[in-house]
Scaffold this active site. Structure first.
Site, PDB file in Angstrom:
ATOM      1  N   GLY A 195      -3.151   7.561  -0.294  1.00 38.75           N
ATOM      2  CA  GLY A 195      -2.984   8.176  -0.369  1.00 38.75           C
ATOM      3  C   GLY A 195      -1.977   8.441   0.652  1.00 38.75           C
ATOM      4  O   GLY A 195      -0.806   9.329   0.395  1.00 38.75           O
TER       5      GLY A 195
ATOM      6  N   LYS B 159       2.372   0.281   1.841  1.00 39.12           N
ATOM      7  CA  LYS B 159       1.539   1.084   2.799  1.00 39.12           C
ATOM      8  C   LYS B 159       2.527   2.064   3.488  1.00 39.12           C
ATOM      9  O   LYS B 159       2.910   1.425   4.248  1.00 39.12           O
ATOM     10  CB  LYS B 159       1.057   0.387   3.289  1.00 39.12           C
ATOM     11  CG  LYS B 159      -0.673   1.366   3.902  1.00 39.12           C
ATOM     12  CD  LYS B 159      -1.186   0.505   4.487  1.00 39.12           C
ATOM     13  CE  LYS B 159      -2.516   0.616   5.165  1.00 39.12           C
ATOM     14  NZ  LYS B 159      -3.623  -0.248   6.158  1.00 39.12           N
TER      15      LYS B 159
ATOM     16  N   ASP C 160       0.485  12.807   5.577  1.00 38.17           N
ATOM     17  CA  ASP C 160       1.576  12.916   4.848  1.00 38.17           C
ATOM     18  C   ASP C 160       2.442  11.070   4.826  1.00 38.17           C
ATOM     19  O   ASP C 160       3.164  11.707   3.702  1.00 38.17           O
ATOM     20  CB  ASP C 160       2.682  12.739   6.374  1.00 38.17           C
ATOM     21  CG  ASP C 160       2.255  11.484   7.175  1.00 38.17           C
ATOM     22  OD1 ASP C 160       1.086  10.724   6.717  1.00 38.17           O
ATOM     23  OD2 ASP C 160       2.990  11.699   8.560  1.00 38.17           O
ATOM     24  N   GLY C 161       1.071  10.766   3.914  1.00 37.19           N
ATOM     25  CA  GLY C 161       1.420   9.683   2.988  1.00 37.19           C
ATOM     26  C   GLY C 161       2.739   8.255   3.811  1.00 37.19           C
ATOM     27  O   GLY C 161       2.594   7.263   3.337  1.00 37.19           O
TER      28      GLY C 161
ATOM     29  N   ARG D  73     -11.681  -1.357  -4.591  1.00 31.80           N
ATOM     30  CA  ARG D  73     -12.863  -1.535  -3.133  1.00 31.80           C
ATOM     31  C   ARG D  73     -14.420  -1.023  -3.646  1.00 31.80           C
ATOM     32  O   ARG D  73     -14.444  -1.092  -4.773  1.00 31.80           O
ATOM     33  CB  ARG D  73     -12.403  -0.263  -2.546  1.00 31.80           C
ATOM     34  CG  ARG D  73     -11.225  -0.295  -2.232  1.00 31.80           C
ATOM     35  CD  ARG D  73     -10.442   0.644  -2.412  1.00 31.80           C
ATOM     36  NE  ARG D  73      -8.164   0.412  -1.624  1.00 31.80           N
ATOM     37  CZ  ARG D  73      -8.100   0.108  -0.585  1.00 31.80           C
ATOM     38  NH1 ARG D  73      -9.057   0.276   0.786  1.00 31.80           N
ATOM     39  NH2 ARG D  73      -7.220   0.564  -0.855  1.00 31.80           N
TER      40      ARG D  73
ATOM     41  N   ASP E  10     -14.932   2.416   1.064  1.00 34.56           N
ATOM     42  CA  ASP E  10     -13.697   2.639   0.467  1.00 34.56           C
ATOM     43  C   ASP E  10     -12.792   1.574   0.541  1.00 34.56           C
ATOM     44  O   ASP E  10     -11.451   1.013   0.471  1.00 34.56           O
ATOM     45  CB  ASP E  10     -12.508   3.528   0.673  1.00 34.56           C
ATOM     46  CG  ASP E  10     -13.061   3.946   2.089  1.00 34.56           C
ATOM     47  OD1 ASP E  10     -13.451   4.783   2.925  1.00 34.56           O
ATOM     48  OD2 ASP E  10     -11.859   4.858   1.961  1.00 34.56           O
TER      49      ASP E  10
HETATM   50  P1  AMP Z   1      -8.301   4.890   6.079  1.00 34.66           P
HETATM   51  O1  AMP Z   1      -9.664   4.933   6.657  1.00 34.66           O
HETATM   52  O2  AMP Z   1      -7.255   4.606   6.954  1.00 34.66           O
HETATM   53  O3  AMP Z   1      -8.494   3.059   5.054  1.00 34.66           O
HETATM   54  O4  AMP Z   1      -8.013   5.791   4.979  1.00 34.66           O
HETATM   55  C1  AMP Z   1      -8.871   7.146   3.986  1.00 34.66           C
HETATM   56  C2  AMP Z   1      -8.025   7.389   3.051  1.00 34.66           C
HETATM   57  O5  AMP Z   1      -7.303   8.303   4.062  1.00 34.66           O
HETATM   58  C3  AMP Z   1      -7.751   6.939   1.962  1.00 34.66           C
HETATM   59  O6  AMP Z   1      -7.657   7.549   1.171  1.00 34.66           O
HETATM   60  C4  AMP Z   1      -6.378   7.078   2.799  1.00 34.66           C
HETATM   61  O7  AMP Z   1      -5.045   6.546   1.623  1.00 34.66           O
HETATM   62  C5  AMP Z   1      -6.188   7.794   3.361  1.00 34.66           C
HETATM   63  N1  AMP Z   1      -5.643   8.685   4.342  1.00 34.66           N
HETATM   64  C6  AMP Z   1      -4.892   7.755   5.447  1.00 34.66           C
HETATM   65  N2  AMP Z   1      -3.857   8.372   5.988  1.00 34.66           N
HETATM   66  C7  AMP Z   1      -3.054   8.525   5.608  1.00 34.66           C
HETATM   67  C8  AMP Z   1      -2.103   9.273   5.580  1.00 34.66           C
HETATM   68  N3  AMP Z   1      -1.101   9.644   6.471  1.00 34.66           N
HETATM   69  N4  AMP Z   1      -1.423  10.123   4.729  1.00 34.66           N
HETATM   70  C9  AMP Z   1      -2.128  10.328   3.741  1.00 34.66           C
HETATM   71  N5  AMP Z   1      -2.916   9.843   3.471  1.00 34.66           N
HETATM   72  C10 AMP Z   1      -4.012   9.280   4.405  1.00 34.66           C
HETATM   73 MG    MG Z   2      -8.946   2.643   4.032  1.00 35.71          MG
END
Ligand code: AMP
Ligand code: MG
Length: 495
Positions: A90, A110, A122-123, A180, A249
């Site tokens: 994301g 990232k 917001d990515g 993953r 994941d």
């Molecule tokens: P994480 O638990 O940080 O590994 O993230 C879980 C999911 O949320 C993954 O699919 C990430 O890509 C998405 N994600 C986390 N933070 C953001 C962000 N700021 N913008 C978009 N997607 C996010």
């Molecule tokens: Mg992750």
């Protein structure tokens, strides 16, 4: 002119449903905070080019260079036990792969902007978590623990909206792959057996060429991931690392530590420690990590059933027999490692059970006495050489006599080793770090960078943590636990 990076993109060649192709979203004012020159060279990249305006533009996502085929990968995952059929990158974009000194490596940004997998987020990434990941992943690498690496950190000149507005940044992450457990789950959830097979074959070719030639390659694939994770989690426990979000994941099939979010290191030893503010029930507590790793591996095994055998009963039996190997593999790595931490070479097979009990007893006494995990083992090194050095260990225990009783039995056991105290101490110093990224220091470092644009603490900590097993007396302050022993420390996911 030849392309500045010689990409060779195997993941981009996989079928379209494996990813979404898109370029990173440019940022306003990219500025290089840090470039990992040594890593760049290992990858066969030119550090001077990466530090040039063109290089920084590439690291910020402002410029797609020749040969890059940027993409966001699709994956699913269990988050805190709940299955989410679509997660995906994301806020990360794979620029491509390079063949470096250690083989094929992903180069990924990232915080590089929204993707079709962003849902409503917001990515982007904030500077604090980017610096935390940079520092902690490099510290793990220096500790000798398999991990993704940090190639660069770039500030964006933009703000990201979190609880408040924070400076934004982009991390360039390097990994053996970003595949993953959740990547397998993505295809299993869609009953896409062809996709699963394609993914499995890709992973075999990439991470387990030996297993690819085995009689039962998919069984060997599972066995490889199980073995790598068993070793990895043992290594985490041996340095007091708490990953914090061991969702499926966030578990790499390559066996690297990945997705540094709310991770932190133990100060005081307490196996129930969970730092993450979102982990209210302690699912991902320090001492639960082996159990959770096995649970995640069971989820991976489920996805592989259709590949293991056409007969379902047979497939389940195959999967179970591989998963059963996790325990022994983990125990061997963990107990062998604990033994080495207290100066036992592991050569006396007849004493292995007693040794494990001796080490376990020390841990129990540490927990009961709020002893600092890292310092106890580090100070124990000198005590192996000179009993006069006991004071620096026993002082770490609320009740110092809890150490004395144990030390008497420990010395008796050390007497059965083949080597002398000096050799033992040297071996112990090579496995018991003096320096870990202490949480209070990490927080100070982030505050200096975020509030005052002062990156000196970041640079200094990076330098100290690059040599975790060296004493570095001039940096002794970085080895100290916090005044409150770190009890009650909390981390935030920082997305
Ligand atoms: P994480 O638990 O940080 O590994 O993230 C879980 C999911 O949320 C993954 O699919 C990430 O890509 C998405 N994600 C986390 N933070 C953001 C962000 N700021 N913008 C978009 N997607 C996010
Ligand atoms: Mg992750």
């Amino acid at each position: 002119m030849t392309a500045p990076i010689a990409f060779d993109n195997s993941y981009a060649r996989l079928p379209a449903r494996f990813h979404a192709r898109l370029a990173p979203t440019p940022v306003e004012r990219p500025r290089l905070i840090r470039l990992n020159r040594a890593l760049a060279r290992d990858l066969g990249l030119d550090p001077d080019w990466l530090a040039s305006p063109d290089g920084v533009a590439a690291l910020a996502g402002n410029r797609v260079i020749e040969g890059s085929e940027p993409l966001a990968a699709a994956y699913a995952g269990h988050q805190f036990g709940n299955f989410v059929p679509q997660l995906g990158d994301g806020r990360a974009i794979l620029l491509g792969e390079v063949i470096g000194r250690d083989g094929r490596r992903d180069i990924q940004l990232k915080g590089s902007g929204p993707t079709p997998f962003s849902r409503h987020a917001d990515g982007r990434a904030a500077l604090g978590p980017v610096l935390r990941e940079y520092l902690v992943s490099e510290a793990m690498a220096a500790l000798g623990i398999p991990t993704t690496r940090a190639l660069a950190a770039v500030s964006t000149g933009e703000h990201v909206a979190r609880e408040r507005f924070l400076p934004g940044a982009v991390l360039t992450r390097v990994a053996a792959s970003h595949i993953r457990v959740g990547t397998f789950q993505f295809f299993a959830a869609r009953s896409d057996v062809e996709g699963l097979r394609t993914l499995a074959d890709h992973v075999l070719a990439r991470h387990d060429p030996e297993a690819a030639r085995a009689e039962k390659p998919y069984r060997a694939l599972l066995a490889g991931v199980v073995a790598r994770q068993a070793e990895l989690v043992a290594r985490w426990l041996l340095v007091g690392f708490v990953h914090g979000v061991m969702n499926t994941d966030n578990m790499s099939v390559a066996g690297e530590t990945i997705d540094y979010g709310p991770c932190a290191f133990l100060d005081t030893y307490d196996p129930r420690t969970a730092f993450s503010s979102i982990d209210q029930h302690g699912r991902y507590a320090y001492g639960n990590q082996p159990r959770i790793a096995l649970w995640n591996l069971a989820r991976l095994a489920e996805t592989l059933l259709p590949l293991l055998s056409a007969d379902e009963g047979e497939a389940v039996a195959e999967a179970e027999s591989v998963l059963e190997g996790f325990g022994a593999r983990f125990e061997a790595a963990y107990h062998g490692g604990l033994g080495r931490k207290i100066g036992l070479s592991g050569l006396r097979e007849d004493l292995r059970e007693d040794d494990a009990a001796l080490a376990g007893d020390l841990l129990k006494r540490m927990a009961e006495n709020q002893a600092d995990f890292t310092l106890t083992f580090r100070n124990l090194c000198a005590a192996a050489e000179r009993p006069e050095a006991d004071g620096a260990v026993r002082d770490l225990f609320v009740d110092p006599t809890a150490y004395d009783d144990w030390a008497a039995r420990w010395r008796e056991r050390l007497g059965k080793e083949q080597r002398d105290g000096t050799e033992t101490a040297r071996a112990m110093r090579a496995v018991n770090p003096a320096f870990i990224p202490r949480n209070h220091r990490v927080e100070e470092m982030i505050e200096a960078a975020v509030e005052r644009e002062d990156f000196a603490p970041f640079e200094r900590m990076l330098a100290v943590l690059a040599r975790p097993y060296d004493d570095q007396p001039e940096e002794a302050a970085y080895a100290e636990p916090p005044a409150d022993r770190g009890i009650g420390y909390r981390t935030f996911c920082g997305t």
